[in-house]
Design a protein around this motif. Sequence first.
Motif, PDB file in Angstrom:
ATOM      1  N   ASN A 270      28.263   2.030 -33.040  1.00  0.00           N
ATOM      2  CA  ASN A 270      27.669   2.224 -31.720  1.00  0.00           C
ATOM      3  C   ASN A 270      26.478   3.161 -31.770  1.00  0.00           C
ATOM      4  OD1 ASN A 270      29.486   0.537 -30.523  1.00  0.00           O
ATOM      5  ND2 ASN A 270      30.898   2.176 -29.895  1.00  0.00           N
ATOM      6  N   HIS A 271      26.501   4.071 -32.724  1.00  0.00           N
ATOM      7  CA  HIS A 271      25.383   5.009 -32.856  1.00  0.00           C
ATOM      8  C   HIS A 271      24.414   4.589 -33.954  1.00  0.00           C
ATOM      9  CE1 HIS A 271      28.268   7.466 -30.590  1.00  0.00           C
ATOM     10  NE2 HIS A 271      27.201   8.066 -30.123  1.00  0.00           N
TER      11      HIS A 271
ATOM     12  N   LEU B  89      26.103  12.721 -32.857  1.00  0.00           N
ATOM     13  CA  LEU B  89      25.936  11.390 -33.425  1.00  0.00           C
ATOM     14  C   LEU B  89      24.621  10.722 -33.015  1.00  0.00           C
ATOM     15  CD1 LEU B  89      29.620  10.080 -33.157  1.00  0.00           C
ATOM     16  CD2 LEU B  89      28.488  11.205 -35.085  1.00  0.00           C
ATOM     17  N   ASN B  90      24.078  11.152 -31.878  1.00  0.00           N
ATOM     18  CA  ASN B  90      22.809  10.553 -31.456  1.00  0.00           C
ATOM     19  C   ASN B  90      21.633  11.013 -32.305  1.00  0.00           C
ATOM     20  OD1 ASN B  90      23.797   8.974 -29.342  1.00  0.00           O
ATOM     21  ND2 ASN B  90      23.939  10.808 -28.031  1.00  0.00           N
TER      22      ASN B  90
END
Lengths: 218, 113
Positions: free
Chosen positions: A26-27, A107-108
Motif C-alpha cells: 500500500n505504501h 511509511l510514507n
Amino acid sequence: MKVKVLQNILDANTQMAQKNQRLLDNHRILALNIMASPGAGKTSLILKTIARLKDKTRIAVIEGDIASTIDADRISDQGVAVVQINTGGGCHLDANMVENALNNLKLNEIDLLFIENVGNLVCPAAFRLGEHKRVVLLSVPEGDDKPIKYPMMFTESEAVVINKTDLMPLLDFDLDAFKRKVIGLNPDVEIFQLSAKTGQGLDPWLSWLEAELKSLRA
Amino acid sequence: MHELGVTQEVLDIALNKAREAQASRITKINLVIGEMSGIVDDSVQFYFDFLSQDSIARDARLSFRRVPMQVRCRRCGFSFSPEKLDWSCPKCKEWDAEVTAGKEFYIDSIEVD
Ligand SMILES: Nc1nc2c(ncn2[C@@H]2O[C@H](COP(=O)(O)OP(=O)(O)O)[C@@H](O)[C@H]2O)c(=O)[nH]1
Ligand SMILES: [Mg+2]
Ligand SMILES: [Zn+2]
C-alpha cells in the motif's frame, strides 16, 4: 477420535507476514530480508548501498540483533531511519516483530526497506516477514559448501550475494562450484559477487535494486 | 533452533482444533516434519510437556513422522535422496536438483476424547 488438521505449524507467522506485505504494498515500499551468518557483511552491504543510493532513494532499515544496538547506530549515523529489534536471544526475526517495527517507521517516507535478519543460516529461512525479496549473503571465508549444508536458505531466496570477493586471492573458495550448487538448488536465483568493503562489483546489485523498485512502482 | 516457539504454535493449533471438535482431552498430536526443518523431536516434546500442563493437551503424546529429503533431477527427471554434501544426480551426474520432499512442517491430525 481422530480430527484432521493439515495446518502448517508456522501458519500464524505466514498470515502476519502477508499482512505486513499488504501494508508495504500500500505504501509502495520494496522490502528486502537480508539473511546471512554473523559477520558475513549484512550491515556493510546495507551501508554501502545507502551511500550509493540515498540521494535518489528514500531508504529505511530494520535491524534485527540478538542484543546490541551497534549496527543500528552505524546506520543511523548515515542519516537513515532505523528501527532496532532486539530478539533477546531469539535466533531469527518473525513477522510479528517486523509488524511492530513497521509501526515505528514513517511509511510514507520510504521507498526501500532493508530488514537485517539475525545472523544465522538456518532459522530465518523458515519465517517470512512480509518482504518482497529474500537475499542470502555468503562471504567467501565461509566456504563454497554452504548451499549444501544450509539448502533451505538457498532454495527460499530470490538473490544470493557473494561478499568479500576482495579476499578471494587468499582463500580456496571455488566460485564456479559455489554458483553451480546455488543454481542447482534454485535455477531462477539472481547471483551477485561483490566486496562491500571496496565497493567492487556493487553496480549490478544496485541496478537490480533499482529495477525492482521501478517495477514495483510501474 | 527455535523449538520453544514452534511448540507453542503446535499447542495453539491443536487446542483450537480440539475446541472446534468440542473435545475434552487431546491424547495425541501427529506431526509431519521434513528432514530439512532441523527441528529436534525430543526438545519439542520437552517444551510441550511444560507448556501444556494446564490445558486439555496435558499428557498428550507427540508423534513425529519424519520425511526424508527427496530431490528430482531437472535434467533427466530421476528422483533420489541426496548424499550429505553431494546432490549431483546418480544417473546423469548433473547438479540440478529440485527439492520435492523434506520441507514438510505441519500438523496432520490430533486424537481426542
Ligand atoms: N575484507 C572484507 N571485509 C568485509 C567485507 N564486508 C564486510 N567486511 C567486514 O566483515 C566484518 C563484519 O561485517 P558486518 O557488516 O558487521 O557483518 P554482519 O554481521 O553480517 O552485519 C566487518 O569487520 C566488516 O568490515 C568485504 O567485502 N571484504
Ligand atoms: Mg550486522
Ligand atoms: Zn539426472
